[in-house]
Design a protein around this motif. Structure first.
Motif, mmCIF file in Angstrom:
data_model
loop_
_atom_site.group_PDB
_atom_site.id
_atom_site.type_symbol
_atom_site.label_atom_id
_atom_site.label_comp_id
_atom_site.label_asym_id
_atom_site.label_seq_id
_atom_site.Cartn_x
_atom_site.Cartn_y
_atom_site.Cartn_z
ATOM 1 N N MET A 48 0.838 -1.204 0.000
ATOM 2 C CA MET A 48 0.000 0.000 0.000
ATOM 3 C C MET A 48 0.875 1.257 0.000
ATOM 4 N N LYS A 49 1.960 1.218 0.772
ATOM 5 C CA LYS A 49 2.893 2.348 0.808
ATOM 6 C C LYS A 49 3.464 2.585 -0.588
ATOM 7 N N GLU A 50 3.912 1.510 -1.241
ATOM 8 C CA GLU A 50 4.447 1.628 -2.603
ATOM 9 C C GLU A 50 3.382 2.184 -3.545
ATOM 10 N N PHE A 51 2.166 1.677 -3.431
ATOM 11 C CA PHE A 51 1.056 2.120 -4.276
ATOM 12 C C PHE A 51 0.768 3.612 -4.074
ATOM 13 N N LEU A 52 0.656 4.025 -2.824
ATOM 14 C CA LEU A 52 0.301 5.407 -2.515
ATOM 15 C C LEU A 52 1.426 6.395 -2.830
ATOM 16 N N GLU A 53 2.662 5.927 -2.828
ATOM 17 C CA GLU A 53 3.795 6.807 -3.115
ATOM 18 C C GLU A 53 4.153 6.855 -4.591
ATOM 19 N N TYR A 54 3.453 6.093 -5.420
ATOM 20 C CA TYR A 54 3.736 6.110 -6.848
ATOM 21 C C TYR A 54 3.344 7.476 -7.405
ATOM 22 N N PRO A 55 4.077 7.992 -8.388
ATOM 23 C CA PRO A 55 3.752 9.323 -8.922
ATOM 24 C C PRO A 55 2.279 9.447 -9.318
ATOM 25 N N THR A 56 1.670 10.536 -8.911
ATOM 26 C CA THR A 56 0.230 10.710 -9.130
ATOM 27 C C THR A 56 -0.130 11.038 -10.574
ATOM 28 N N ASP A 57 0.868 11.339 -11.400
ATOM 29 C CA ASP A 57 0.571 11.645 -12.794
ATOM 30 C C ASP A 57 0.662 10.414 -13.694
ATOM 31 N N LYS A 58 0.858 9.233 -13.083
ATOM 32 C CA LYS A 58 0.956 7.989 -13.848
ATOM 33 C C LYS A 58 0.001 6.952 -13.253
ATOM 34 N N PRO A 59 -0.549 6.090 -14.099
ATOM 35 C CA PRO A 59 -1.454 5.053 -13.566
ATOM 36 C C PRO A 59 -0.671 3.948 -12.853
ATOM 37 N N VAL A 60 -1.326 3.337 -11.891
ATOM 38 C CA VAL A 60 -0.749 2.208 -11.160
ATOM 39 C C VAL A 60 -1.890 1.275 -10.764
ATOM 40 N N VAL A 61 -1.627 -0.023 -10.809
ATOM 41 C CA VAL A 61 -2.613 -1.042 -10.428
ATOM 42 C C VAL A 61 -2.080 -1.787 -9.217
ATOM 43 N N LEU A 62 -2.927 -2.009 -8.231
ATOM 44 C CA LEU A 62 -2.580 -2.841 -7.079
ATOM 45 C C LEU A 62 -3.507 -4.049 -7.098
ATOM 46 N N GLU A 63 -2.932 -5.215 -7.301
ATOM 47 C CA GLU A 63 -3.709 -6.457 -7.289
ATOM 48 C C GLU A 63 -3.484 -7.137 -5.948
ATOM 49 N N CYS A 64 -4.550 -7.374 -5.217
ATOM 50 C CA CYS A 64 -4.473 -8.050 -3.919
ATOM 51 C C CYS A 64 -5.070 -9.441 -4.061
ATOM 52 N N MET A 65 -4.256 -10.438 -3.836
ATOM 53 C CA MET A 65 -4.699 -11.822 -3.950
ATOM 54 C C MET A 65 -5.408 -12.223 -2.658
ATOM 55 N N VAL A 66 -6.572 -12.807 -2.799
ATOM 56 C CA VAL A 66 -7.333 -13.280 -1.641
ATOM 57 C C VAL A 66 -7.757 -14.724 -1.882
ATOM 58 N N SER A 67 -8.099 -15.402 -0.832
ATOM 59 C CA SER A 67 -8.566 -16.776 -0.918
ATOM 60 C C SER A 67 -9.863 -16.837 -1.728
ATOM 61 N N LYS A 68 -10.032 -17.893 -2.483
ATOM 62 C CA LYS A 68 -11.269 -18.059 -3.262
ATOM 63 C C LYS A 68 -12.494 -18.158 -2.364
ATOM 64 N N THR A 69 -12.292 -18.493 -1.100
ATOM 65 C CA THR A 69 -13.421 -18.635 -0.181
ATOM 66 C C THR A 69 -13.693 -17.359 0.626
ATOM 67 N N GLU A 70 -12.891 -16.319 0.418
ATOM 68 C CA GLU A 70 -13.107 -15.060 1.138
ATOM 69 C C GLU A 70 -14.377 -14.394 0.619
ATOM 70 N N HIS A 71 -15.140 -13.819 1.523
ATOM 71 C CA HIS A 71 -16.375 -13.144 1.158
ATOM 72 C C HIS A 71 -16.190 -11.632 1.177
ATOM 73 N N VAL A 72 -17.117 -10.931 0.546
ATOM 74 C CA VAL A 72 -17.081 -9.476 0.468
ATOM 75 C C VAL A 72 -18.063 -8.921 1.510
ATOM 76 N N TYR A 73 -17.562 -8.057 2.379
ATOM 77 C CA TYR A 73 -18.388 -7.430 3.416
ATOM 78 C C TYR A 73 -18.103 -5.951 3.442
ATOM 79 N N PRO A 74 -19.044 -5.144 3.905
ATOM 80 C CA PRO A 74 -20.396 -5.522 4.318
ATOM 81 C C PRO A 74 -21.240 -5.884 3.103
#
Length: 108
Positions: A48-74
């Protein structure tokens, strides 16, 4: 979300929910976009630190891997009002703000 509903409301009877995603880091890189992958909760703060410190004039993608059984809340179950949302099991026993405080916090 379909898999989650099948888990929570249909006794884990799965139908047509085999999911697979592309490699978003490779996809982003193919388009000239910087991409970061996070594979565990332990490395999330650094990623997250790397993501947030990336230059704001360029696009950046952060992919977070989660378990296939993880649910979305709320989440809000079918037929329920928005104030009848379901929290993650780890958060259900924490003291909750009243509805007015929640709405002020959420929209302020």
């Amino acid at each position: 979300m379909v898999l989650q509903w099948q888990d929570l409301f249909y006794e884990a009877r799965y139908s047509h929910t085999r999911m697979s995603n592309p490699n978003f880091v490779m996809l982003a890189n193919a388009m000239g976009v910087h991409a970061i992958r996070c594979t565990s909760a332990e490395e999330l703060p650094a990623k997250m630190k790397e993501f947030l410190e990336y230059p704001t004039d360029k696009p950046v993608v952060l992919e977070c891997m989660v378990s296939k059984t993880e649910h979305v809340y709320p989440m809000v179950a079918a037929g329920k009002a928005l104030d009848e949302y379901v929290l993650h099991p780890k958060l259900r026993d924490l003291p909750q703000l009243d509805a007015e405080a929640n709405s002020q916090t959420a929209w302020s």
